[in-house]
Design a protein around this motif. Structure first.
Motif, PDB file in Angstrom:
ATOM      1  N   VAL A   1      10.413  -7.656  -1.475  1.00 58.73           N
ATOM      2  CA  VAL A   1      11.030  -7.192   0.003  1.00 58.73           C
ATOM      3  C   VAL A   1      11.819  -5.717   0.236  1.00 58.73           C
ATOM      4  O   VAL A   1      11.094  -4.980   0.875  1.00 58.73           O
ATOM      5  CB  VAL A   1      11.677  -8.362   1.062  1.00 58.73           C
TER       6      VAL A   1
ATOM      7  N   ALA B   1       8.659 -12.362  -4.158  1.00 55.69           N
ATOM      8  CA  ALA B   1       8.994 -11.823  -2.723  1.00 55.69           C
ATOM      9  C   ALA B   1      10.375 -11.368  -2.499  1.00 55.69           C
ATOM     10  O   ALA B   1      10.253 -10.457  -1.837  1.00 55.69           O
ATOM     11  CB  ALA B   1       8.506 -13.141  -1.771  1.00 55.69           C
TER      12      ALA B   1
ATOM     13  N   ALA C   1      -3.654  -4.004   2.067  1.00 54.44           N
ATOM     14  CA  ALA C   1      -2.987  -4.552   0.946  1.00 54.44           C
ATOM     15  C   ALA C   1      -3.865  -4.913  -0.217  1.00 54.44           C
ATOM     16  O   ALA C   1      -3.529  -4.734  -1.343  1.00 54.44           O
ATOM     17  CB  ALA C   1      -2.269  -5.773   1.412  1.00 54.44           C
TER      18      ALA C   1
ATOM     19  N   ALA D   1       9.499  -3.080  -0.809  1.00 61.03           N
ATOM     20  CA  ALA D   1       8.383  -2.819   0.323  1.00 61.03           C
ATOM     21  C   ALA D   1       9.066  -2.056   1.501  1.00 61.03           C
ATOM     22  O   ALA D   1       8.440  -1.068   2.133  1.00 61.03           O
ATOM     23  CB  ALA D   1       7.731  -3.935   0.836  1.00 61.03           C
ATOM     24  N   ARG D   2      10.231  -2.513   1.826  1.00 61.85           N
ATOM     25  CA  ARG D   2      10.910  -1.807   3.107  1.00 61.85           C
ATOM     26  C   ARG D   2      11.318  -0.430   2.486  1.00 61.85           C
ATOM     27  O   ARG D   2      11.222   0.478   3.554  1.00 61.85           O
ATOM     28  CB  ARG D   2      11.969  -2.480   3.510  1.00 61.85           C
TER      29      ARG D   2
ATOM     30  N   LEU E   1       4.245  -5.428   0.407  1.00 53.77           N
ATOM     31  CA  LEU E   1       4.534  -6.494   0.086  1.00 53.77           C
ATOM     32  C   LEU E   1       3.355  -7.604  -0.185  1.00 53.77           C
ATOM     33  O   LEU E   1       3.455  -8.000  -1.526  1.00 53.77           O
ATOM     34  CB  LEU E   1       5.522  -7.438   1.290  1.00 53.77           C
ATOM     35  N   LEU E   2       2.536  -7.749   0.526  1.00 55.41           N
ATOM     36  CA  LEU E   2       1.051  -8.387   0.185  1.00 55.41           C
ATOM     37  C   LEU E   2       0.381  -7.885  -0.982  1.00 55.41           C
ATOM     38  O   LEU E   2       0.008  -8.520  -1.982  1.00 55.41           O
ATOM     39  CB  LEU E   2       0.246  -8.359   1.457  1.00 55.41           C
TER      40      LEU E   2
ATOM     41  N   GLN F   1      -4.162  -5.484   7.950  1.00 53.47           N
ATOM     42  CA  GLN F   1      -2.962  -5.176   6.971  1.00 53.47           C
ATOM     43  C   GLN F   1      -3.533  -5.911   5.825  1.00 53.47           C
ATOM     44  O   GLN F   1      -3.088  -5.221   4.648  1.00 53.47           O
ATOM     45  CB  GLN F   1      -1.666  -6.109   7.519  1.00 53.47           C
TER      46      GLN F   1
ATOM     47  N   ALA G   1       5.636  -2.173   5.632  1.00 54.70           N
ATOM     48  CA  ALA G   1       6.317  -3.047   4.610  1.00 54.70           C
ATOM     49  C   ALA G   1       5.469  -4.406   4.094  1.00 54.70           C
ATOM     50  O   ALA G   1       5.259  -4.917   3.083  1.00 54.70           O
ATOM     51  CB  ALA G   1       7.848  -3.675   5.095  1.00 54.70           C
ATOM     52  N   ARG G   2       4.788  -5.085   5.085  1.00 55.00           N
ATOM     53  CA  ARG G   2       4.010  -6.256   5.032  1.00 55.00           C
ATOM     54  C   ARG G   2       2.752  -5.776   4.009  1.00 55.00           C
ATOM     55  O   ARG G   2       2.514  -6.668   3.193  1.00 55.00           O
ATOM     56  CB  ARG G   2       3.319  -6.610   6.331  1.00 55.00           C
TER      57      ARG G   2
ATOM     58  N   VAL H   1       7.230  -2.483  10.118  1.00 54.81           N
ATOM     59  CA  VAL H   1       6.922  -3.906   9.635  1.00 54.81           C
ATOM     60  C   VAL H   1       5.554  -3.857   9.001  1.00 54.81           C
ATOM     61  O   VAL H   1       5.446  -4.623   7.997  1.00 54.81           O
ATOM     62  CB  VAL H   1       7.335  -4.641  10.709  1.00 54.81           C
ATOM     63  N   ASP H   2       4.602  -3.230   9.686  1.00 51.94           N
ATOM     64  CA  ASP H   2       3.366  -3.300   9.166  1.00 51.94           C
ATOM     65  C   ASP H   2       3.182  -2.852   7.760  1.00 51.94           C
ATOM     66  O   ASP H   2       2.586  -3.418   6.734  1.00 51.94           O
ATOM     67  CB  ASP H   2       2.459  -2.454   9.936  1.00 51.94           C
TER      68      ASP H   2
END
Lengths: 859, 222
Positions: free
Chosen positions: A840, A836, A478, A843-844, A777-778, A474, A773-774, A770-771
């Protein structure tokens, strides 16, 4: 509008109304932030000028004394001028309302002379009525005002708050409790600005008695009779002018007001620039996303043979349409925002200058036009970059599913940024123009901002480096895009760097300022109690303590020593400044003034006392010394009512009390020359064992018209005023930062859109939402970190320029640079936290994007 | 037992049924081609088989497990371990090199580093790209990109490989090479293959061909 633009612009906007609405709101927000600051700024300055001008409008010349009051006895010498002009004598004072302690400007005018009520109008006093008020006999009870020594005329704004004719205004003038009777309302004239709310007008003799200044005036306004020429009036006036009096155009007074609020307006101007930058950035992001979303349309048009210029016109046409509509929406929103910000500005002007300020902001036509122009132009400029990119990119590349904007040349940008940064520093520090001028500091700051924002882009590959070696997939996905950042990454990082940089720069400067001022206050304020008439605020306050009251307080059994301080405005070398007077013996024995030059404390003060009127000396404040280029040992020609006196500068004082600067005389010398025993404030040093609070409580009961504060309370008040002054700065910087962070989120959604094929691919490989979005986000946080680091760096550099160059150059204030680690940590935390929070949802959204799109394209 | 099974599946977009009441079964190691003109529903069926979309009617079973009822988390696990996907437009991650793209599914599964290296080296050799291992996707030709995509799809030894027009974006010779590779590697790895194509020649590498038109199989249940 062409067939194509109707279908591709208007129809597309109507069909994709969600996107259109989002862009419209973005434009509106950008314009609103810009407009609200401008309106608040204008309201503050206008109200301040209104306050300083009083009823000065309508006159062609203003006569005043260089120092001290103008005496009525000096006027007969000017009688020959009445053939060409009319005159209007004016005295000014302050009134503090008892229940609210709200300050009012008290104006004494010769109402008989104004002719409204006189059986035979006194022609020599001219035709103009106060502030353009018409001679409305129904509204203005001139006879009532003239016959009643407590009668005042009030503004329509104050009358609207329920004060009718016959109402009583209880309060204080100087330190004395008074009861004023409302005799009428000053009507607003349609062709003139509204009469300021906090204006009270009295008949001249009554005002002179109330202010205990019989026979004195503050100024005489002169106007031309029909057919007369200003040059003739002025020439004759200068021939007849008694010594010690000066003739100046009325604008000079407004100018002095502008000078007085220069620092404050500078603060607001910087904020306007932040608003401008932030608004433009938001617009760029909105149009970049808009152009990017329709890349397939542009590619198809290109493939069908539309030339790049036609494509450019279409996109710019859409931008102009959205810009115009969004700006109109922004006018309303900006006006609403301005109502809030103007209150904050008003509080500050009130606290700093004692001037009553505007409570609401009007939608000024000129400002509305500028906001519309700004919105439309900014939209065109913001759309230009993505439109040109879309027009220049080959159709096949636009259509390619993996296609996104090409990577930017970070090394080149980094080099350019470094050069701009160094150039900015060299410009700011390397050139020293005349005092009061600081183009090199502004230019240097702009270069530093530009350089820092470019370095933010160059920082991205460094932050992406861990993505090269990490085994965490991830993190790898990112950070890898940061190794070869696109213009979207770059713009987001640069904009955040500018917002963080300006916030940091201003914040560090303000903290350095605060630290310096508090250190100065800590050293200067050594007395146990400070006494001033109720309603006193700022150097421009007209409230004074009578000599008798000052003597009574100084002679109190609990008081060991008293320093009587007087302050009055003077004209020195044709420019407005202040002359103060204090007891140098008391200061030398008990005070703690900070001297920037002239020897160690208290030597220069003792030299003043020893010199007396035989070898008179003066202390100059640092601001005065810088503004007038004065040094220790220099001999100055000081205007006094007794004529010009030659004084030697014995020392330079650190003084952050006012922007115009001041000269300080020893009190005995001042008394000998000015014959004015009143005091603006009194510092009381108590005998050992006395409780300051207990003595203050007793004195307050004995003197209800006085404001008596302990040392601690006064320091607290100074700190409060200081924080209040910069409250709007912090609020608007927070908005700037927030908008930049929102822009970052908008940038991330653009990135996700460009990478939707990649996102879809990862989903097919088994990456969860989730992966994904993470990862997004990163990536966004990496961009935010680049913006933050570059912003902190450029902010510190900016702060150094503001502290080392701009403040001394423009305002004459030497500030001690202070590195507020806590503040910097807070900026970092707030920026990353806000980033952040904003990233979020983006990213989602991006993590879900791939599947939906592919399903639509499938079947 | 069928490794992948569709029972009466249908999918509509708005009121239009794109596919309706389809039944099919795929044995382990079997290669099946879905052949038909554009818009006949091939990709929609493939998305349902891969759990990338949910049917509006019927069910899809992967090794007996109903995909249409699986949670998103479970679907992700199945995609990592039991399903491999190849796209017409390759969809390589542009910021990862060829070998990093191939090892990505293994990293998602937290394989030990040595095992990742060993598997990746073997796969990259199998697709004939050892000399291009460190190249970025932008530096590869279409055929090379698709070979990387094939290796990536097979990396975690999936039970089923779903390939959506894998030669649709390639020239004839590259297309032939990719098809040959698909057949060879699925044989070697023991993976079943569902190949969506509109090319009779491409369908030639499969054991069975299911022809589709207007969302239906032409020759009844398969």
């Amino acid at each position: 509008m062409t067939w194509l633009s109707r279908r591709l612009v208007v129809r597309a906007l109507l069909r994709e109304w969600g996107r259109a609405l989002l862009t419209l709101l973005t434009v509106a927000l950008g314009v609103a932030v810009f407009l609200s600051i401008r309106l608040a700024n204008r309201a503050a300055v206008a109200s301040f000028e209104q306050f300083t001008q009083g009823v000065g409008q309508g006159s062609d010349l203003v006569l005043r004394a260089e120092a001290g009051p103008l005496r009525e006895a000096q006027l007969p010498a000017l009688r020959p001028l009445l053939a060409q002009g009319w005159m209007r004598p004016v005295i000014e004072g302050s009134f503090a309302r008892k229940d609210t302690l709200e300050g009012f400007q008290l104006l004494g005018l010769d109402l008989v002379g104004l002719g409204a009520a006189a059986p035979e109008p006194a022609q020599d006093l001219g035709p103009a009525a106060p502030d353009g008020a018409s001679r409305d006999r129904a509204t203005l009870d001139f006879y009532g005002v003239i016959q009643d020594p407590q009668a005042v005329l009030i503004s329509t704004a104050l009358a609207a708050e329920g004060l009718a004719a016959g109402s009583v205004l209880e309060g204080f003038v100087q330190e004395r409790p008074v009861r004023l009777r409302v005799a009428g309302v000053l009507p607003d004239a349609p062709s003139r600005p509204r009469i300021q709310r906090n204006l009270l007008v009295m008949d001249l003799p009554a005002a002179q008695r109330l202010l205990a200044r019989e026979g004195e005036l503050d100024r005489v306004e002169w106007g031309l009779r029909p057919g007369a020429r200003l040059v003739d009036l002025e020439a004759q006036a200068r021939r007849l002018l008694p010594p010690g009096l000066v003739l100046e155009p009325p604008e000079q007074r407004a100018e002095s007001g502008r000078t007085m609020t220069a620092a404050f307006r500078f603060n607001l101007s910087i904020l306007s620039l932040i608003a401008l930058a932030v608004g433009a950035y938001l617009l760029f992001q909105a149009f970049d996303a808009s152009v990017n979303q329709r890349r397939e349309t542009w590619a198809t048009l290109r493939a069908l043979g539309q030339p790049p210029a036609a494509l450019l016109r279409l996109v710019l046409g859409e931008a102009a349409l959205l810009g115009g509509l969004g700006s109109l929406l922004g006018l309303g929103l900006g006006w609403l925002l301005a109502q809030g910000s103007v209150r904050a500005v008003s509080q500050t002007v009130n606290a700093l200058y004692g001037a009553s300020a505007a409570r609401s902001a009007a939608l000024h036509g000129e400002e509305a036009f500028f906001a519309l122009l700004f919105g439309s132009l900014a939209c065109l400029v913001a759309a230009w970059v993505p439109a040109r990119r879309a027009a220049r990119t080959p159709a096949v590349q636009l259509l390619a599913r993996e296609g996104g904007p090409p990577p930017v040349a970070t090394l080149r940008l980094g080099l350019a940024g470094g050069c701009a940064l160094l150039g900015g520093v060299a410009l700011a520090y390397g050139i020293r123009p005349a005092p009061g001028v600081a183009w090199q500091a502004y230019g240097g700051s702009l270069l530093v901002l530009a350089g820092g924002s470019l370095l933010a882009v160059a920082l991205l590959p460094l932050l992406g480096l861990p993505g090269r070696s990490t085994r965490r997939w991830q993190l790898r996905l990112a950070l890898r895009p940061l190794l070869r950042p696109t213009s979207r990454h770059g713009f987001a990082a640069a904009a955040l760097a500018v917002a963080v940089g300006m916030t940091t720069g201003m914040g560090v400067m303000v903290q350095s300022f605060e630290h310096t001022v508090l250190t100065w206050i800590g050293s200067s304020l050594q007395a146990d109690l400070y006494v001033a008439p109720i309603g006193s605020a700022g150097a421009a306050s007209q409230h004074r303590l009578s000599a008798e009251t000052a003597d009574a307080l100084a002679g109190d059994a609990t008081v060991a020593a008293a320093d009587r301080f007087q302050m009055l405005p003077i004209t020195f070398r044709g420019r407005p400044t202040f002359l103060g007077a204090g007891d140098m013996a008391v200061q030398a024995a008990r005070g703690g003034l900070i001297l920037a030059a002239g020897g160690p404390f208290p030597a220069p003060l003792l030299a003043l006392r020893q010199g007396g009127t035989e070898a008179p000396g003066v202390l100059a404040s640092e601001t005065f010394a810088r503004h007038f280029g004065v040094r220790v040992g220099e001999v100055l020609d000081l205007p006094t009512p007794a004529g010009t006196r030659r004084v030697t500068v014995r020392g330079i004082l650190a003084d952050y009390g006012n922007e115009r600067g001041s000269l300080i005389l020893d009190r005995p010398v001042f008394l000998a020359w000015f014959q004015d025993a009143r005091v603006a404030s009194l510092a009381l040093y108590l005998k050992p064992g006395q409780s300051a609070e207990a003595v203050a409580a007793r004195l307050r009961l004995e003197h209800p018209g006085l404001q008596i504060r302990s040392n601690g309370a006064l320091r607290q008040q100074v700190a409060t005023i200081f924080h209040q002054t910069f409250a709007i700065t912090y609020a608007l910087e927070a908005i700037g930062l927030l908008v930049a962070v929102l822009g970052l989120a908008q940038g991330l959604t653009g990135l996700a859109l460009a990478r939707r094929g990649e996102v879809w691919s990862l989903r097919a490989l088994g990456a969860t939402q989730v992966d994904l979005a993470r990862i997004l986000l990163l990536e966004g946080l990496g961009v935010a970190l680049a913006g933050l680091l570059a912003g902190l760096g450029l902010g510190l550099l900016l702060a150094r320029i503001l502290v080392d160059v701009l403040n001394p150059q423009v305002f004459g204030w030497t500030l001690a640079f202070r590195l507020p680690v806590g503040f910097l940590a807070m900026v970092a935390l707030v920026t990353l936290g806000a980033a952040a929070l904003a990233l979020v949802p983006a990213a989602r959204w991006g993590a879900r994007l791939g599947a939906d799109r592919e399903v639509e394209e499938g079947a | 037992m069928a490794v992948l099974q569709a029972q009466g599946v249908g999918r509509r977009f708005g009121s239009r049924w794109v596919i309706r009441s389809l039944d099919m079964a795929l044995e382990a190691g079997e290669r099946v081609a879905l052949l038909g003109p554009s818009g006949c529903g091939k990709t929609t069926l493939l998305n349902l088989l891969g759990g990338l979309d949910r049917p509006d009617e019927g069910m899809v079973l992967l090794e007996g497990e109903p995909l249409h009822r699986a949670s998103p988390a479970r679907l992700s696990v199945l995609r990592r371990t039991r399903l491999g996907t190849i796209f017409q437009f390759f969809h390589l991650i542009p910021t990862l090199t060829a070998e990093e793209n191939i090892e990505l599914p293994l990293r998602m599964l937290d394989w030990p580093e040595a095992a990742i290296r060993e598997r990746c080296t073997a796969l990259i050799r199998s697709v004939g790209l050892t000399h291009r291992a460190t190249a970025w996707p932008a530096e590869l030709s279409g055929g090379e990109m698709q070979r990387v995509a094939v290796a990536r799809a097979l990396a975690a030894r999936p039970a089923v490989l779903l390939a959506d027009e894998p030669t649709g974006n390639l020239d004839r010779s590259s297309g032939r090479a990719v098809l040959a590779l698909l057949a060879e590697l699925t044989e070697q790895e023991g993976s079943a293959l569902v190949l969506v194509t509109h090319s009779e020649a491409a369908a030639g590498i499969c054991h069975r061909v299911l022809r589709m038109e207007d969302g239906q199989f032409l020759a009844g249940p398969a």
